[in-house]
Design a protein around this motif. Sequence first.
Motif, short mmCIF file in Angstrom:
data_model
loop_
_atom_site.label_atom_id
_atom_site.label_comp_id
_atom_site.label_asym_id
_atom_site.label_seq_id
_atom_site.Cartn_x
_atom_site.Cartn_y
_atom_site.Cartn_z
N SER A 54 13.53 -17.87 -5.36
CA SER A 54 14.94 -16.36 -6.12
C SER A 54 15.22 -16.18 -3.99
N ILE A 55 16.57 -16.07 -4.45
CA ILE A 55 16.57 -14.90 -2.62
C ILE A 55 17.35 -13.74 -2.93
N LEU A 56 16.26 -12.88 -1.92
CA LEU A 56 16.07 -11.41 -1.80
C LEU A 56 17.53 -10.50 -1.52
N GLU A 57 17.53 -10.06 -1.78
CA GLU A 57 18.45 -9.21 -1.72
C GLU A 57 18.75 -7.50 -1.53
N PRO A 58 19.36 -6.68 -0.78
CA PRO A 58 18.83 -5.42 -0.65
C PRO A 58 19.42 -5.21 -2.42
N GLY A 59 18.41 -4.05 -2.39
CA GLY A 59 18.90 -3.20 -3.54
C GLY A 59 17.42 -3.50 -4.86
N MET A 60 17.02 -4.98 -4.61
CA MET A 60 15.30 -5.50 -5.36
C MET A 60 14.85 -4.50 -5.80
N THR A 61 14.01 -4.34 -6.53
CA THR A 61 12.39 -3.27 -6.71
C THR A 61 11.78 -3.79 -7.45
N PHE A 62 10.82 -3.48 -6.17
CA PHE A 62 9.35 -4.84 -6.49
C PHE A 62 8.27 -4.55 -6.94
N HIS A 63 7.10 -4.57 -7.69
CA HIS A 63 5.79 -3.75 -7.84
C HIS A 63 4.48 -5.42 -7.47
N PHE A 64 4.49 -5.01 -5.85
CA PHE A 64 4.35 -5.56 -5.12
C PHE A 64 2.35 -5.30 -5.69
N MET A 65 2.15 -6.46 -6.21
CA MET A 65 0.71 -6.40 -7.03
C MET A 65 -0.38 -7.22 -6.17
N PRO A 66 -0.69 -7.20 -5.49
CA PRO A 66 -2.25 -8.01 -5.08
C PRO A 66 -3.29 -7.74 -5.89
N ALA A 67 -3.30 -7.32 -6.82
CA ALA A 67 -5.01 -7.35 -7.67
C ALA A 67 -5.91 -8.61 -7.39
N LEU A 68 -7.09 -8.12 -7.04
CA LEU A 68 -8.80 -8.86 -7.05
C LEU A 68 -9.15 -8.71 -8.11
N TRP A 69 -10.12 -9.15 -8.84
CA TRP A 69 -10.97 -9.46 -9.82
C TRP A 69 -12.35 -10.37 -9.48
N LEU A 70 -13.18 -9.44 -9.19
CA LEU A 70 -14.75 -9.52 -8.40
C LEU A 70 -15.29 -10.16 -9.61
N ASP A 71 -17.20 -10.53 -8.75
CA ASP A 71 -17.58 -11.00 -9.65
C ASP A 71 -18.40 -9.51 -10.62
N ASP A 72 -17.86 -8.83 -10.08
CA ASP A 72 -18.86 -7.25 -10.69
C ASP A 72 -17.56 -6.05 -11.22
N GLY A 73 -16.53 -6.60 -10.78
CA GLY A 73 -15.84 -5.16 -10.37
C GLY A 73 -14.01 -5.95 -10.07
N GLY A 74 -13.03 -5.22 -9.86
CA GLY A 74 -12.07 -5.01 -9.64
C GLY A 74 -11.29 -4.30 -8.92
N LEU A 75 -10.47 -4.61 -7.54
CA LEU A 75 -9.75 -3.88 -6.77
C LEU A 75 -8.60 -4.04 -7.16
N GLU A 76 -7.77 -2.76 -7.77
CA GLU A 76 -6.16 -3.08 -7.17
C GLU A 76 -5.90 -2.06 -6.34
N ILE A 77 -5.09 -2.84 -5.30
CA ILE A 77 -4.02 -1.27 -4.34
C ILE A 77 -2.50 -2.37 -4.22
N THR A 78 -2.03 -1.81 -4.53
CA THR A 78 -0.53 -2.01 -5.45
C THR A 78 0.48 -1.66 -4.54
N GLU A 79 1.80 -1.72 -4.50
CA GLU A 79 2.66 -1.41 -4.21
C GLU A 79 3.96 -1.64 -4.89
N PRO A 80 5.24 -0.59 -5.16
CA PRO A 80 5.98 -0.75 -5.71
C PRO A 80 7.06 -0.66 -4.29
N ILE A 81 7.71 -1.66 -4.54
CA ILE A 81 8.93 -1.30 -2.49
C ILE A 81 10.40 -1.61 -3.21
N LEU A 82 11.27 -1.35 -2.52
CA LEU A 82 12.30 -1.82 -2.60
C LEU A 82 13.22 -2.75 -1.29
N ILE A 83 13.83 -3.58 -1.39
CA ILE A 83 13.64 -4.39 -0.56
C ILE A 83 15.27 -3.47 -0.10
#
Length: 394
Positions: free
Chosen positions: A346-375
Motif C-alpha cells: 500500500s502506498i503511503l499518502e498525506p493524511g493517512m494515520t497509523f499506530h506504529f506499534m513496535p512491541a516486543l514480548w520477552l521471556d519474563d515481560g513485555g516492552l511497548e513503546i509505540t507512536e501514533p503518526i500522521l503522513i
Amino acid sequence: MTTYEKNFTTQEYHRRIAKTRRAMEARGLEAIAVCDPSNMSWLTGYDGWSFYVYQAVILTQEGGPVWWGREMDAQGARRTVFMDGPDSIRGYDDTFVQNPEKHPMQELAKLLAELGLETGKIGVEMDNYYYSAAAHQSLTAALPKASFSDATGLVNWQRAVKSEREIEYMRRAARIVEAMHARIFELAEPGVRKNDLIAEIYATGIRGAHGFWGDYPAIVPMAPSGLDATAPHITWDDRPLETGEATFFEIAGAHRRYQCPQSRTLFLGEVPQKYRDAEAAVLDAIDAGLEQAKPGNQAQDIANAFNATLNKAGFEKDSRCGYAIGISYPPDWGERTISFRRGDTSILEPGMTFHFMPALWLDDGGLEITEPILITEDGYECLCDTPRELWVKS
C-alpha cells in the motif's frame, strides 16, 4: 431533522459518499449494506451503542443513504445522521431482536426490495464483526434473485486519507492519551492495585484534555505486568504493582469516536540489562522505520526498515509493527486496511494515520513503546509528545 451536533459538514459527507460510489461502481455494485458501525458513522454520522443488534446503512448509486436498525434506535439516528428526509431512517419491530423464530435481515431484505434491489447486485461485509453467518443466510434466503458479493473493507479503504477535521479530532485524542500516560507515571508505584490505576486511566481519558472531552476507547486498557506482559492482550486485575516488574500500558485517547492509541512501558525498580538492550534496539528501530514514513513509500518499507534494525541488535518481532487508525468502535481501534508488514505494498499518502506499534514480548515481560503518526506532505508527524523511552520509577 438532525438535532445532535454534527461532527462534519454535509458537504464532507457528500464527498465521502461520492468516493464510496466510485469504489462501488468499480466492483459492479448497485448497492452496499454496511453493518460496521465505523463505516455507518463515516458515511452518515450515526453514533450510538446499538451495534449489539443488527443495523446497517444502505447506499445505492442514486439518492441519499438510508439508516436501518432497531426502531428504538431510530430516534438516535434522527439526532446524529446528516440526512433529514422522511425515508432516510427506517426501523424494524422489536420482536425481531434476539428472537430465534425470525431474523432482522428479513426486514432488511424487504427494504432492499423496496429500493428496487430485488434482483440487484449488492455488497455486504461478510468478514466483519457485526455481520454473522446467520445474518447472511437469512438475507440471501429472503432475496433469492439478488446477487450478493463480499464488500468487506470497501468503505474502510475510502477512510484511509483523513480530512482536516478528522485530523483535528485525532490531534485532540492525542492530547488526551498524553494526559492519560502522565497520570499513570504520576500514580504508579509499588503496592498500587492495578484496578485502582485503571480507574484513574479511565477517569483521565473521559475528562479529556486541553478543553476537549474524552470519548470511550474502542479497546479497554491493556496493562499486564511481569509474566502476564509476555502476552499482548491481557487487561487487568486487583493485584498490586510490584518492584522488579515491567508493566506496559496500551491505551488510547478518543474524541468524537476518533482513536489515538499509544503505549509506554513502566519498570519499577532497577532495570535489568536485557530491558535496556531491548529499549535501545526498539528506539533505534523506531527511528529507522520513521525514516521511511513518507508519501510515495510502501507500508512494508517501514516494517522492513524497522525489522532490519531490530534484527541487527539481536531481537525479532514476528508480528506486524503498525496499522491504520481513525474512527472506530469496539472491539478494535484499527481500520483493518493497511498494515506495516512485509508484503503490504500500500502506498503511503498525506493524511493517512497509523499506530506504529513496535512491541516486543520477552521471556519474563513485555516492552511497548509505540507512536501514533500522521503522513504529511514531506514526511510524518508524531501525533503525541509523550517521552519515547522506557519509564522507570524506584
